[in-house]
Enzyme design. Sequence first.
Site, PDB file in Angstrom:
ATOM      1  N   GLU A 184      12.694  -4.228   2.176  1.00 51.58           N
ATOM      2  CA  GLU A 184      11.725  -3.326   2.012  1.00 51.58           C
ATOM      3  C   GLU A 184      10.454  -4.085   2.457  1.00 51.58           C
ATOM      4  O   GLU A 184       9.187  -4.066   1.852  1.00 51.58           O
ATOM      5  CB  GLU A 184      11.393  -2.769   0.472  1.00 51.58           C
ATOM      6  CG  GLU A 184      12.618  -2.007   0.227  1.00 51.58           C
ATOM      7  CD  GLU A 184      12.593  -1.317  -1.062  1.00 51.58           C
ATOM      8  OE1 GLU A 184      12.516  -0.143  -0.983  1.00 51.58           O
ATOM      9  OE2 GLU A 184      12.427  -2.062  -2.183  1.00 51.58           O
TER      10      GLU A 184
HETATM   11  C1  ACM Z   1      16.532  -2.966  -3.310  1.00 53.98           C
HETATM   12  O1  ACM Z   1      17.108  -1.969  -3.873  1.00 53.98           O
HETATM   13  N1  ACM Z   1      15.364  -2.827  -2.540  1.00 53.98           N
HETATM   14  C2  ACM Z   1      17.243  -4.233  -2.838  1.00 53.98           C
END
Ligand code: ACM
Length: 617
Positions: free
Chosen positions: A252
């Site tokens: 992310e």
């Molecule tokens: C995640 O759940 N951002 C690895």
Amino acid sequence: MQRFIGEISHETGMRLNQTTAEKDGAILLVRADHGSESVGKVGEDESYELTVGTSNARLTAPNPLGILHGLQTFLQLIETGTDGFSAPVMTIKDKPRFAWRGLLVDPGRHFIPLDILERNIDGMAAVKMNVLHLHLSDNEGFRVESKRFPRLHEMGSDGLYYTQAEMRELVVYARDRGIRIMPEFDIPAHSRSWFVGYPELASTPGTYRIEPGGVDTVMDPTEERTYKFLDKFIAEMAKLFPDAYFHIGGDEVNGKSWDENAKIQAFMHSREIKNNQDLQAYFNQHLEKILSKHHKIMVGWDEVLRPDLPKNIVVQSWRGQQSLATAAQQGYTGILSFGYYLDLMWPAARHYAVDPMSGAASTLSPEEKNRILGGEACMWGEWISPENLDSRVWPRTAAIAERLWSPQETEDANSMYTRLDGLSWRLEWLGLTHRSHEISMLHRMAGEDDVTALHTLADVVEPVKDYTRIEGVKGDWDFRAPMNRLVDAANPESTTARHFQQLVDQYIQSKFQDRGAEAQIRTFLASWRGNDAKLRPILERSFLLREVTPLSEELSGLGASGLTALDYLEKSEAAPQQWRTQQLAQLDLANAPKADLLLTVVAPVRRLVEATATSTQ
Ligand code: ACM
């Protein structure tokens, strides 16, 4: 061995003696061919053979890991009888299907004290898991003492972090139970806690604090000083955590802070780095070299997957099963976590149905399949506290553990639940509190001695699923909020609802003739119908519980609808259309989440109401 003898004695109330020599008359003979490795390795032989005869048992294994697993199996086999304990006569030759059977715990968002990690390790050992993945830093907290960079834990946390001595203790504790500890320091995103003490690492200049919201920035991958810092930091952590694998997160990455930074844009331009994914790959290549230098194998979330990274890295798939298959095709090893996110509050059966070898992986070649090391259950920490962590992890993790140990063809969910129900109490005896936490939380919220009626409601509600709860607060998620609502006490999966559902299935399948099932259904429905009247005074007196008033009312309504439906079904009489329409409308209302909770018995009551459409005479 001492620990195992303690557990058997605890379970059976019998005093046992231990000797080291092969002795005639021993009840259980245990023998391993070799000693253990000082640091656990992926792919070690974990097999064992257990033979239970009429008067004694024998457990053998190539090394102590197999012995640990075989002892757990032996504990599971012990049955209480009228005049003692016994284990069934059998021979078991057993070994895991996957070498990597992990659980991720996230003390980054909410700190989890060491003793709670330790009892979760005991639970993992009971279900033969072998990797504890600790997500040790995130925006909300940096949780390990760094002697080299003390502002990381001092300024990057609320004072709650593990000392290095504690981490060493944990590593030994886990190793004694056949479990490796893999640390994760999530970079370049999810890393605001680093910037509080070391803002020079951030792509966006500024002052950072541990607080909700704030600038969502990422590390600056264009500065040499970032890599110098990481080199020294990783050198320190590589010593603290002896495992060969080191997780760098990589998920992310919000490219906004890179897009907005003229210096970073100029850097990308001068090096012909076309986009943010390529810039992250540039970062990861540097990181991988640092990790290699410190003898570590890099593990990252599936966003790190880029063909130009060295093939020895491990990809952890969380966004889908496809990335695991793609990684295996490109020559990378991988582990599956998509489908195993415990924070999504799914029932155990839904996790159990996901197999690392299914979906996109099912068409891989044998060589590619060999690159799939296993999987990890993930307990993300947005909504956990030390008090309710166990109940979010257990017993559902045991279903994932079985998926990763047993053959792919073993997939019957009812059979899995039979084992899970039995295991759940054993886990509680080990010190986990996934069953007992609820009652003390209910007492606190109610401020009352008698919480029977509250328990009746709590027993049939579940927290909302997927990301509904965090979406509900729309970016105002505050990690400092106390976890002191019914949603925090309620278990992710209602056992009562599952049993009620089974009874309704059984009753419908019997064409409404099974009087035993009907009587049990009536008992449930009657207790729900009368529950709101008992619970209402408590709800009115507690500001914490007031929000669940509509659920309490609806549960009583469900009880009443279900009982009326049963009366029609028992008489084999169709109910008037108007009554049914009214009930179904009520059921629709009851189906909507309230106070971040779902009433779990709406669907089976609906089936009873719908069944009144036709006369069965
Ligand atoms: C995640 O759940 N951002 C690895």
